[in-house]
Design a protein around this motif. Structure first.
Motif, PDB file in Angstrom:
ATOM      1  N   SER A  72       0.816  -1.211   0.000  1.00 12.09           N
ATOM      2  CA  SER A  72       0.000   0.000   0.000  1.00 12.09           C
ATOM      3  C   SER A  72       0.852   1.263   0.000  1.00 12.09           C
ATOM      4  O   SER A  72       1.952   1.296   0.555  1.00 12.09           O
ATOM      5  CB  SER A  72      -0.910  -0.007   1.234  1.00 12.09           C
ATOM      6  OG  SER A  72      -1.592   1.223   1.365  1.00 12.09           O
ATOM      7  N   ALA A  76      -3.313   4.657   1.375  1.00 18.29           N
ATOM      8  CA  ALA A  76      -4.103   3.435   1.218  1.00 18.29           C
ATOM      9  C   ALA A  76      -5.090   3.579   0.068  1.00 18.29           C
ATOM     10  O   ALA A  76      -6.255   3.150   0.143  1.00 18.29           O
ATOM     11  CB  ALA A  76      -4.832   3.088   2.513  1.00 18.29           C
ATOM     12  N   LEU A  79      -1.813   0.492  -4.826  1.00 17.40           N
ATOM     13  CA  LEU A  79      -0.741  -0.466  -4.555  1.00 17.40           C
ATOM     14  C   LEU A  79       0.456  -0.116  -5.420  1.00 17.40           C
ATOM     15  O   LEU A  79       0.305   0.304  -6.574  1.00 17.40           O
ATOM     16  CB  LEU A  79      -1.201  -1.896  -4.895  1.00 17.40           C
ATOM     17  CG  LEU A  79      -2.311  -2.503  -4.043  1.00 17.40           C
ATOM     18  CD1 LEU A  79      -2.717  -3.855  -4.618  1.00 17.40           C
ATOM     19  CD2 LEU A  79      -1.879  -2.645  -2.587  1.00 17.40           C
ATOM     20  N   THR A 113       0.410  -4.783   4.096  1.00 14.15           N
ATOM     21  CA  THR A 113      -1.006  -5.026   3.820  1.00 14.15           C
ATOM     22  C   THR A 113      -1.529  -6.245   4.577  1.00 14.15           C
ATOM     23  O   THR A 113      -2.729  -6.509   4.565  1.00 14.15           O
ATOM     24  CB  THR A 113      -1.218  -5.253   2.305  1.00 14.15           C
ATOM     25  OG1 THR A 113      -0.378  -6.328   1.883  1.00 14.15           O
ATOM     26  CG2 THR A 113      -0.881  -3.999   1.515  1.00 14.15           C
ATOM     27  N   GLY A 148      -8.453  -0.261   4.035  1.00 17.60           N
ATOM     28  CA  GLY A 148      -7.430  -1.215   4.457  1.00 17.60           C
ATOM     29  C   GLY A 148      -7.732  -2.627   3.986  1.00 17.60           C
ATOM     30  O   GLY A 148      -6.836  -3.380   3.591  1.00 17.60           O
ATOM     31  N   MET A 151      -6.894  -2.877   0.304  1.00 18.89           N
ATOM     32  CA  MET A 151      -5.443  -2.970   0.109  1.00 18.89           C
ATOM     33  C   MET A 151      -4.964  -4.402   0.372  1.00 18.89           C
ATOM     34  O   MET A 151      -4.139  -4.934  -0.367  1.00 18.89           O
ATOM     35  CB  MET A 151      -4.717  -2.007   1.052  1.00 18.89           C
ATOM     36  CG  MET A 151      -4.863  -0.535   0.725  1.00 18.89           C
ATOM     37  SD  MET A 151      -4.100  -0.047  -0.835  1.00 18.89           S
ATOM     38  CE  MET A 151      -5.558   0.159  -1.867  1.00 18.89           C
ATOM     39  N   THR A 152      -5.511  -5.012   1.415  1.00 15.85           N
ATOM     40  CA  THR A 152      -5.089  -6.371   1.768  1.00 15.85           C
ATOM     41  C   THR A 152      -5.492  -7.381   0.700  1.00 15.85           C
ATOM     42  O   THR A 152      -4.662  -8.150   0.203  1.00 15.85           O
ATOM     43  CB  THR A 152      -5.699  -6.781   3.119  1.00 15.85           C
ATOM     44  OG1 THR A 152      -5.202  -5.906   4.146  1.00 15.85           O
ATOM     45  CG2 THR A 152      -5.317  -8.215   3.475  1.00 15.85           C
ATOM     46  N   SER A 155      -3.736  -6.641  -2.628  1.00 16.48           N
ATOM     47  CA  SER A 155      -2.290  -6.907  -2.524  1.00 16.48           C
ATOM     48  C   SER A 155      -2.000  -8.377  -2.753  1.00 16.48           C
ATOM     49  O   SER A 155      -1.102  -8.748  -3.520  1.00 16.48           O
ATOM     50  CB  SER A 155      -1.788  -6.479  -1.143  1.00 16.48           C
ATOM     51  OG  SER A 155      -0.475  -6.929  -0.923  1.00 16.48           O
TER      52      SER A 155
END
Length: 201
Positions: A72, A76, A79, A113, A148, A151-152, A155
């Motif tokens: 990130s 955020a 990527l 992430t 968030g 992003m996780t 990712s």
């Protein structure tokens, strides 16, 4: 008469001496021959053993691979890719990629992430879907928020989608699917990588 007896005794003694000497010499020759045969057999066995034993490299080398991970940015919102060269260590590449994501970024300005407490349990790819199984900490130690979460999930999806056999990612927590692992986005189905989340910088 006496001289004949003495002469006879001498002949007898000389004959015994010659016989004994012949025996000693014969034994010596036989022993030497046996020793030579034993040494020859030993050499043959050693040669066979050596031929069956593969050579060992005194300086084994670890295979290194260059990988790209997605972390990130500060806001955020996007990527960004980070390239690094790591030792493969005999692991499947998919496992290595996730473990390196968990380790976090090495580039200033990029942010992790995946919670550092999370553990990868397994990765299995079936029909284009990578089933990525995490420990419970992937959920309980996550910082939350819809941004968030995105992003996780993205990712992981973008990092694994570099592999030709991976198209989507199904998140699992300790072997089970959950509808909303982090409380907002739906995670009950495989997640596809989104192209608009990658920074163009």
């Amino acid at each position: 008469m006496r001289s004949k007896r003495i002469r006879h005794t001498r002949y007898f003694g000389l004959t015994v001496l010659v016989v004994l000497l012949a025996l000693v010499i014969g034994c010596g020759l036989t022993g030497s021959q046996d020793k030579n045969n034993m040494d020859q057999n030993k050499s043959q066995v050693e040669e066979q053993d050596n031929s069956q034993t593969p050579p060992v490299n005194p300086q084994p080398t670890e295979e290194q691979v260059e990988i790209t991970l997605y972390f990130s940015d500060d806001q955020a919102m996007f990527l960004k890719p980070e390239k690094r060269t790591v030792e493969k260590g005999g692991k499947p590449l998919a496992n290595l990629l996730i473990e390196q994501l968990i380790e976090g970024p090495r580039t200033e300005g990029l942010h992790r992430t995946i919670p550092e407490e999370a553990k990868l349990i397994s990765v299995e790819v079936v029909d284009g879907v990578a089933f990525v199984n995490f420990s419970r900490e992937m959920q309980t130690k996550h910082w939350g928020g819809s941004a968030g979460e995105r992003m996780t999930s993205q990712s992981v999806a973008h990092t694994l989608a570099q592999l030709p056999e991976v198209e989507k990612v199904q998140f699992l927590i300790e072997g089970k699917k959950e509808e909303a692992i982090w409380g907002h986005g739906y995670t009950g189905e495989p997640v596809a990588p989104e192209s608009d989340i990658i920074s163009g910088e």
